[in-house]
Design an enzyme around this catalytic site. Structure first.
Site, PDB file in Angstrom:
ATOM      1  N   ILE A 255      23.593  34.247 -69.572  1.00 42.11           N
ATOM      2  CA  ILE A 255      23.817  35.336 -68.630  1.00 42.11           C
ATOM      3  C   ILE A 255      24.732  34.897 -67.485  1.00 42.11           C
ATOM      4  CG2 ILE A 255      22.675  36.745 -66.876  1.00 42.11           C
ATOM      5  CD1 ILE A 255      22.457  37.840 -69.741  1.00 42.11           C
TER       6      ILE A 255
ATOM      7  N   GLU B 176      21.424  38.858 -78.306  1.00 38.18           N
ATOM      8  CA  GLU B 176      20.139  38.180 -78.114  1.00 38.18           C
ATOM      9  C   GLU B 176      19.221  38.489 -79.288  1.00 38.18           C
ATOM     10  OE1 GLU B 176      16.994  36.261 -77.411  1.00 38.18           O
ATOM     11  OE2 GLU B 176      18.572  35.998 -75.898  1.00 38.18           O
TER      12      GLU B 176
ATOM     13  N   GLY C  70      24.367  11.491 -62.127  1.00 44.21           N
ATOM     14  CA  GLY C  70      24.070  12.886 -61.845  1.00 44.21           C
ATOM     15  C   GLY C  70      23.768  13.685 -63.095  1.00 44.21           C
TER      16      GLY C  70
ATOM     17  N   GLY D  70      19.566  33.741 -72.224  1.00 42.03           N
ATOM     18  CA  GLY D  70      18.813  33.023 -71.210  1.00 42.03           C
ATOM     19  C   GLY D  70      19.677  32.832 -69.979  1.00 42.03           C
TER      20      GLY D  70
ATOM     21  N   HIS E 191      13.006  40.131 -39.033  1.00 41.45           N
ATOM     22  CA  HIS E 191      13.766  41.363 -39.249  1.00 41.45           C
ATOM     23  C   HIS E 191      15.102  41.272 -38.518  1.00 41.45           C
ATOM     24  CE1 HIS E 191      14.596  45.649 -39.692  1.00 41.45           C
ATOM     25  NE2 HIS E 191      14.927  45.663 -38.401  1.00 41.45           N
TER      26      HIS E 191
END
EC number: 1.8.1.4
Length: 467
Positions: A188, A205, A41, A184, A446
């Site tokens: 974040i 940053e 994995g 990035g 909707h």
């Protein structure tokens, strides 16, 4: 070389690129083996995509509980149990790791545990614990060795006060104060997680805005949202360690010609990746590297005959779903299937699972203009959507960028609740080369958040209804 050591295809690395390549090859009738030195994995399943989402889910549950009264629900003030949060994340990773092993066994893929090194044309030598574990041969070899966190000079991971993603995912203590270097997706997401748990978070940053690969409107809205939550964000800034003590670290931050010192409990460095190309034996091949990453053609072939590469060890974007898709393309091209198409990089969506979420596909408005497009731009805020208001999530925006002449959807950019689930609609539209006409004619259910996507298309053509 015995028949037991001979295969049609050998894959080195069992991450989201490698294990998908192995399974697809087996489905197509190839005798296949995958060599993995650590965890089936790869980083994604064990130390990246999946376990981080488990951590963020815990943060989300706590955040909802904290605001339960707004929904007419009375619950005690939530408390976070860091140990149980981490245990849940690790258990999910272990469960999925076992699932990958089951899938490989089901498809009769041989799993060879150990470290692989190229040993001549079509040959791979494997060691396990420093001892020889055999040499294996196949006419086709796929390198899917992935990448690791990039170390930042002056802020190297020490496993104690300065962390990369691995330690940040398994903390033994919740930092009261935290500095995150890099804004990035990874930086974040960790900022969102730790802030939700109560840490005082500062993000530094070096670029002039956070999430610098995203559209500028989305970056600006994200910054406002994070700062409104209480995070401190410094852009155009550089950080370096001034000094360490037993329990905290003082960092020197330079921004805008000024400098300050900030003392925090921990630092997380999230400034990109370094490809795992060392000790593969590439120096004895024709393989070319650019900034450490393997150069391939549209079919994932390297310059060495019979040798292929996919995923984070190759070109950007460095995303798990890009690696998995490259795996399919590479294997199906090897098998000679018809209708195999090269990967269109502009059709790869990117997602950040913070609060609020961010998602995008295609060109930003700035890049579209720089490439010479005359554009039509549509914007629709979540506050105009009934489902978002009912959810208590009215903060958000969907932005669409169309070519004004052809109506081609050039890009879509989103911030708000569940946009990482919604972005696939625009990704499919780009894959099918849909224009504004098809999107406008599409019926959206909707009430759903997806209606914001329809309205953002309508808005680009002056036809939005609910704003």
């Amino acid at each position: 070389m015995t028949d037991n050591n001979s295969y049609d295809l050998i894959v080195v690395g069992a991450g989201p690129g490698g294990y998908v390549a192995a399974i697809r090859a087996a489905q197509l009738g190839m005798k296949t083996a995958v060599v993995e030195r650590e965890h089936l994995g790869g980083i994604c399943l064990n130390w990246g995509c999946i376990p981080t989402k488990a951590l963020l889910r815990s943060a989300e549950v706590g955040r909802l509980a904290r605001h339960a009264a707004e929904y007419g629900v009375s619950v005690p003030e939530p408390k976070f149990d860091l140990e149980r949060i981490v245990q849940r994340s690790r258990a999910i990773a272990a469960q999925l790791n076992g699932g990958i092993r089951h899938l490989l066994n089901k498809n009769k893929v041989s799993v060879i545990e150990g470290e692989a090194r190229l040993a001549g044309a079509g040959r791979v030598a494997v060691t396990r614990g420093g001892a020889d574990a055999g040499t294996y041969a196949a006419p086709h070899l796929i390198l899917a060795t992935g990448a690791r966190a990039r170390q930042l000079p002056g802020l190297e991971d020490d496993g104690r006060l300065v962390w990369t993603y691995r330690k940040a995912m398994t903390p033994d203590v919740l930092p009261k104060s935290l500095l995150i270097v890099g804004s990035g997706a990874i930086g974040i997401e960790f900022a969102s997680f730790y802030h939700a748990l109560g840490s005082q978070v500062t993000v530094v940053e070096v670029m002039d805005r956070i999430l610098p690969v995203e559209d500028e409107d989305i970056s600006a809205l994200a910054r406002k949202a994070f700062e409104d939550q209480g995070m401190r964000i410094l852009t155009g800034a550089k950080a370096s360690i001034a000094r360490k003590s037993a329990e905290c670290v003082t960092v020197r931050i330079e921004a805008g010609g000024a400098a300050e010192e900030l003392t925090v409990d921990r630092v997380i460095v999230a400034v990109g990746i370094s490809p795992n190309t060392e000790n593969l034996g590439l120096e004895h091949t024709r393989v070319r590297l650019e900034r450490g990453h393997i150069v391939t053609d549209p079919w994932c072939r390297t310059d060495e005959p019979g040798l292929y590469a996919i995923g984070d060890v190759t070109r950007p974007p460095w995303l798990a779903h890009k690696a998995s898709h490259e795996a399919m393309i590479c294997v199906e091209a090897i098998a000679g299937l018809a209708d195999v198409h090269p990967l269109e990089l502009r059709n790869i969506p990117g997602c950040t699972y913070s609060h609020p979420q961010i998602a995008s596909v295609g060109l930003t408005e700035r890049k579209a203009r720089e490439q010479g497009h005359e554009v039509r731009v549509g914007r629709f805020p979540f506050v105009g959507n009934g489902k978002a208001i009912a959810l208590g999530e009215p903060e958000g925006l969907v932005k669409t960028v169309f070519d004004a002449r052809s109506g081609e959807l050039l890009g879509a950019h989103m911030i708000g609740a569940e946009v990482t689930e919604l972005i696939q609609g625009y990704t499919l539209a780009r894959t099918l080369e849909a224009t504004e006409a098809e999107l406008i004619a599409t019926v959206f259910p909707h009430p759903t958040l997806s209606e914001t996507m329809h309205e953002a298309v309508l808005a680009a053509y002056g036809r939005a209804i609910h704003i």
